[in-house]
Design a protein around this motif. Structure first.
Motif, PDB file in Angstrom:
ATOM      1  N   ILE A 159     -38.581 -15.296 -10.096  1.00 15.05           N
ATOM      2  CA  ILE A 159     -37.573 -14.552  -9.340  1.00 15.05           C
ATOM      3  C   ILE A 159     -36.716 -15.531  -8.558  1.00 15.05           C
ATOM      4  O   ILE A 159     -37.229 -16.383  -7.840  1.00 15.05           O
ATOM      5  N   GLU A 160     -35.400 -15.402  -8.729  1.00 12.77           N
ATOM      6  CA  GLU A 160     -34.450 -16.187  -7.951  1.00 12.77           C
ATOM      7  C   GLU A 160     -33.805 -15.281  -6.921  1.00 12.77           C
ATOM      8  O   GLU A 160     -33.407 -14.164  -7.231  1.00 12.77           O
ATOM      9  N   ASN A 161     -33.694 -15.758  -5.729  1.00 18.51           N
ATOM     10  CA  ASN A 161     -33.149 -14.985  -4.621  1.00 18.51           C
ATOM     11  C   ASN A 161     -31.861 -15.625  -4.130  1.00 18.51           C
ATOM     12  O   ASN A 161     -31.692 -15.880  -2.958  1.00 18.51           O
ATOM     13  N   ASN A 162     -30.936 -15.909  -5.056  1.00 20.68           N
ATOM     14  CA  ASN A 162     -29.725 -16.613  -4.667  1.00 20.68           C
ATOM     15  C   ASN A 162     -28.452 -15.807  -4.913  1.00 20.68           C
ATOM     16  O   ASN A 162     -27.361 -16.325  -4.760  1.00 20.68           O
ATOM     17  N   GLY A 163     -28.573 -14.569  -5.324  1.00 18.89           N
ATOM     18  CA  GLY A 163     -27.399 -13.742  -5.588  1.00 18.89           C
ATOM     19  C   GLY A 163     -26.723 -14.046  -6.908  1.00 18.89           C
ATOM     20  O   GLY A 163     -25.748 -13.417  -7.267  1.00 18.89           O
TER      21      GLY A 163
END
Length: 108
Positions: A58-62
């Motif tokens: 999961i990437e949480n960078n938009g």
């Protein structure tokens, strides 16, 4: 008429003053009024996204091109939908764009 998803991409920066908020609201309201009955769903702004990648990472960078919101618009074809998007208020902001995709009705 077909329906098209407009996905607004951009900075994600919301106005900070009442004057800026009113100007933004007026611009969007005016554009939707110009589109008239072609507007199926005005949509909404959206918050910062997360991306789920293969393997469950999961990437949480938009993302590289963050989504700022969406609308659903009716048009003859994708070229007509693109033409209708030319006056979208988000295009006045640097590095913003409107992504357009046909909605394919699988149920009817």
């Amino acid at each position: 008429m077909a329906q098209f998803l407009y996905v607004y991409h951009g900075s994600g920066k919301m106005p900070t003053t009442e004057v800026e908020r009113k100007a933004m609201t007026d611009a969007w309201t005016g554009w939707f009024a110009k589109l008239g009955s072609a507007v199926v769903d005005r949509g909404n702004p959206v918050g910062m996204s997360k991306s789920v990648l293969p393997g469950g990472k999961i990437e949480n960078n938009g993302g590289s091109n963050p989504t700022g919101g969406y609308s659903i618009i009716e048009a003859r074809d994708i070229d007509d939908a693109a033409s209708k998007a030319r006056d979208c208020p988000i295009l006045a902001e640097p590095n913003c764009n409107v992504e357009i995709a046909p909605i394919i009705n699988m149920m009817g």
